[in-house]
Design a protein around this motif. Structure first.
Motif, mmCIF file in Angstrom:
data_model
loop_
_atom_site.group_PDB
_atom_site.id
_atom_site.type_symbol
_atom_site.label_atom_id
_atom_site.label_comp_id
_atom_site.label_asym_id
_atom_site.label_seq_id
_atom_site.Cartn_x
_atom_site.Cartn_y
_atom_site.Cartn_z
ATOM 1 N N PRO A 1 -3.991 2.054 -2.596
ATOM 2 C CA PRO A 1 -4.325 2.523 -1.260
ATOM 3 C C PRO A 1 -4.117 1.028 -0.398
ATOM 4 O O PRO A 1 -4.073 1.323 0.591
ATOM 5 N N ILE A 2 -4.389 0.028 -1.169
ATOM 6 C CA ILE A 2 -4.203 -1.236 -0.472
ATOM 7 C C ILE A 2 -3.424 -2.162 -1.084
ATOM 8 O O ILE A 2 -2.915 -1.820 -2.248
ATOM 9 N N SER B 1 -12.215 7.839 1.256
ATOM 10 C CA SER B 1 -11.207 8.135 0.331
ATOM 11 C C SER B 1 -10.458 9.622 0.496
ATOM 12 O O SER B 1 -11.081 10.368 0.669
ATOM 13 N N ASP C 1 -0.074 7.158 10.849
ATOM 14 C CA ASP C 1 -0.575 5.976 11.438
ATOM 15 C C ASP C 1 -1.063 6.230 12.978
ATOM 16 O O ASP C 1 -1.899 5.444 13.179
ATOM 17 N N ARG D 1 6.993 5.981 -2.883
ATOM 18 C CA ARG D 1 5.943 5.711 -1.918
ATOM 19 C C ARG D 1 5.731 6.903 -1.087
ATOM 20 O O ARG D 1 6.417 7.641 -0.846
ATOM 21 N N GLU E 1 0.898 -1.182 0.049
ATOM 22 C CA GLU E 1 0.049 0.220 0.100
ATOM 23 C C GLU E 1 0.913 1.306 -0.023
ATOM 24 O O GLU E 1 2.069 1.129 0.396
ATOM 25 N N ARG E 2 0.401 2.523 -0.446
ATOM 26 C CA ARG E 2 1.030 3.841 -0.520
ATOM 27 C C ARG E 2 2.091 3.754 -1.862
ATOM 28 O O ARG E 2 2.870 4.794 -1.786
ATOM 29 N N GLU F 1 4.951 8.972 8.036
ATOM 30 C CA GLU F 1 3.940 7.831 7.940
ATOM 31 C C GLU F 1 3.631 7.352 9.403
ATOM 32 O O GLU F 1 2.586 7.138 9.827
ATOM 33 N N ARG G 1 -2.320 8.138 3.551
ATOM 34 C CA ARG G 1 -3.269 6.945 3.309
ATOM 35 C C ARG G 1 -4.330 7.448 2.681
ATOM 36 O O ARG G 1 -4.974 8.528 2.858
ATOM 37 N N VAL H 1 -9.069 5.525 3.950
ATOM 38 C CA VAL H 1 -9.439 5.827 5.441
ATOM 39 C C VAL H 1 -10.612 5.258 6.166
ATOM 40 O O VAL H 1 -11.581 6.038 6.056
ATOM 41 N N HIS I 1 -4.429 7.507 13.515
ATOM 42 C CA HIS I 1 -5.560 6.725 13.032
ATOM 43 C C HIS I 1 -5.675 5.379 13.918
ATOM 44 O O HIS I 1 -6.463 4.753 13.711
ATOM 45 N N SER I 2 -4.748 5.158 14.737
ATOM 46 C CA SER I 2 -4.716 3.899 15.540
ATOM 47 C C SER I 2 -5.681 3.972 16.814
ATOM 48 O O SER I 2 -5.960 5.126 17.360
#
Lengths: 232, 326
Positions: free
Chosen positions: A176-177, A202, A228, A188, A162-163, A224, A192, A195, A231-232
């Motif tokens: 995206p994936i 998107s 991340d 890269r 991804e990316r 990155e 993301r 999402v 969003h975690s």
């Protein structure tokens, strides 16, 4: 404007805004999409805009296809009064070459350029997103210079992370994936593009204007990790 | 709670699909056989939209860690409870400690297990369907593995007691099962690009027999048969596809797009399977064959409306039976 209507199925009708991809047909797709987003008639299940089409899925128990066509013709008649949404401008940072872009050297050689020249050309263009499709958040991007065009790989890779940013023919795009694919991989992005936890899953939307900028690996890692963590 | 002792070939949580996000490239996912899924839910006393377990070909071994009420519909994969054959298309009370297993796939390829109260999995983008490739939805975004514990939402002890009583009082009551033929005739509308195909292809698609290739999955069934070709090769502009779109890549072998299809595609579509006949295809195993028969979009819509009426009637019948019992 002269649109054609034809069934995709007993629960979907396709509006074709033109037979070639140009500003007019794309503007019409965007305007229709924004009208459907605002009006959401009861019978509407969802719609899928593409380059020159909007496919409207309806509830077959609520409305007949001929009536859907009538309603959509009415909608289309008022299209001139609708203002197309202003394109958003989005910057996509990319760490080019190395492990992230194993095909950068191929793209350079294929075009008689150095890797630096490929990066320079890729980052100097202004691109537009034609449509989202194929994979979640995957943008079909137009506007790449033909100086860095490169054919797809003869045997596709089974796994593209991804990316990853790639080139296929005259197109450039971002995965995206994780997906199998035959694109030439040049770098890269830490962004993301898909999402799932957001209302609009998107990052990019049809009509967006995008630019690629170069970052180094340290900046990539930092961005990155930051994204991340958010969003975690 | 359900303990997954053995996962089977591919057992995953699905519902009627992820609607409303295809415009962002998010595939619909969802069950391959919506009819069987909906009836299983109704028999278990759930909403039709509740998630079920889609079980493919070689089924799982599941232990029930509490008293439950279940129903299994769809393809006949020889289900049994504690070693005894278990009737499909009806509800069953299953006491704590019971073990559900599956045997030979007899007819069809996919079974749907509904559990009263339904599965306790979070909704992602308004759906409980598993989107395998993106790793989201369903149970942790993946198919079940050996040793997983699948939680169910609680139902009241009174309701479970009532269901238990029904079970013993009406052992023979069931819904007439869907008929999955070995060589089905599948009704199909001409596709968006039907007219671009050469005359031979336009005739053959409605006349000849096509066989499901081994290279088939939830994304699409590849068919083998007479080669199909456009009148003249041309590049098409990508546009939306749907559940049951029949597209033809350059090699001439049609692909029927199914639950895990991409949102858009650039191959010409020769046909579009009528929604009511989609389960006939989804329940085919590789090596089995089918024929297409012409139907207009209007007639396909009429069939859809009639089937919805039938399902509504079944729903009322099931509710009336329930009230009789309680």
């Amino acid at each position: 404007m002269d649109f054609t209507f034809s069934p995709l199925s007993e629960q979907a009708l396709v509006i074709e805004t033109g037979t070639i991809i140009n500003k007019e047909s794309e503007q019409a797709v965007r305007k229709l999409s924004s009208l459907l987003e605002k009006q959401t008639p009861d019978w509407l299940v969802e719609f899928i805009p593409a380059f020159t089409t909007v496919t409207v899925f309806y509830d077959p128990c609520q409305i007949r296809q001929a009536e859907v066509e009538q309603e959509l013709r009415l909608l289309a008649a008022h299209l001139d009064e609708v203002e197309a949404p202003t394109p958003r401008q989005i910057e996509i940072p990319v760490c080019y070459g190395g492990d992230f872009g194993p095909d950068l050297s191929f793209v350079a050689e294929h075009n008689g350029l150095t890797e630096e020249e490929v990066i320079k050309i890729h980052t100097s263009g202004v691109y537009s997103v034609h449509m989202i499709g194929f994979a979640p958040g995957f943008p079909f991007i137009g506007g790449m210079s033909e100086k860095i065009a490169a054919p797809r790989r003869k045997s596709p890779r089974l796994r593209i992370p991804e990316r990853t940013v790639g080139i296929a023919g005259m197109q450039t795009g971002v995965y995206p994936i994780e997906t199998p694919g035959g694109w030439q991989l040049i770098g890269r992005t830490p962004l993301r593009l898909f999402v799932p936890e957001q209302d609009i899953p998107s990052l990019l939307r049809a009509g967006d204007e995008i630019r690629f900028t170069q970052i180094d690996e340290a900046e990539y890692r930092e961005q990155e990790a930051k994204l991340d963590a958010e969003h975690s | 709670m359900l303990s997954i002792r053995k996962s089977g070939l591919q057992t995953a949580v699905q519902d009627l699909g992820r609607t409303g996000f295809q415009r962002y490239g998010v595939i619909a996912s969802g069950v391959m056989d919506p009819f069987a899924h909906r009836i299983a839910n109704l028999l278990a006393g759930n909403a039709e939209t509740s998630p079920t377990l889609e079980i493919a070909l070689s089924g799982p071994v599941i232990e029930f860690e509490a008293d439950h009420y279940i129903a299994i519909c769809g393809g006949d994969l020889s289900p049994s409870l504690n070693g005894e054959p278990l009737a499909m298309w009806r509800g069953h009370f299953v006491p704590k400690g019971s073990v559900l297993s599956f045997g030979e796939p007899k007819r069809g390829a996919r079974s749907y297990l509904a559990v009263a109260g339904s599965f306790d999995v979070p909704a992602v983008m308004d759906s409980h369907s598993t989107y395998l490739r993106a790793g989201i939805g369903g149970f942790q975004g993946r198919a079940l593995k050996n040793g997983d514990s699948l939680k169910t939402l609680p139902i009241s002890p009174q309701r479970l007691d009532a269901l238990k009583n029904q079970n013993s009082q009406t052992p023979d009551w069931l819904i007439p099962p869907a008929r999955y033929h070995e060589q089905p005739i599948v009704r199909m509308m001409p596709g968006r690009q039907y007219a671009l195909f050469n005359e031979a292809s336009r005739l053959r698609i409605f006349e000849e027999t096509f066989t499901v290739s081994a290279n088939s999955d939830r994304m699409g069934y590849r068919l083998e048969g007479p080669e199909l070709a456009l009148e003249k090769q041309e590049e098409l502009i990508s546009e939306a596809v749907a559940f049951g779109s029949v597209q033809v890549p350059a090699d001439g072998n049609p692909i029927v797009l199914l639950a895990d299809r991409q949102t858009t595609g650039g191959y010409p579509k020769i046909g579009q399977v009528a929604s009511v006949d989609l389960p006939l295809i989804s329940q085919l195993k590789p090596g089995e064959s089918l024929k297409f028969r012409y139907i207009s979009a209007d007639d396909a819509q009429q069939l859809y409306i009639e089937q919805e009426q039938q399902i509504r009637q079944l729903k009322i019948a099931i509710q009336m039976k329930r009230e009789e019992w309680t």
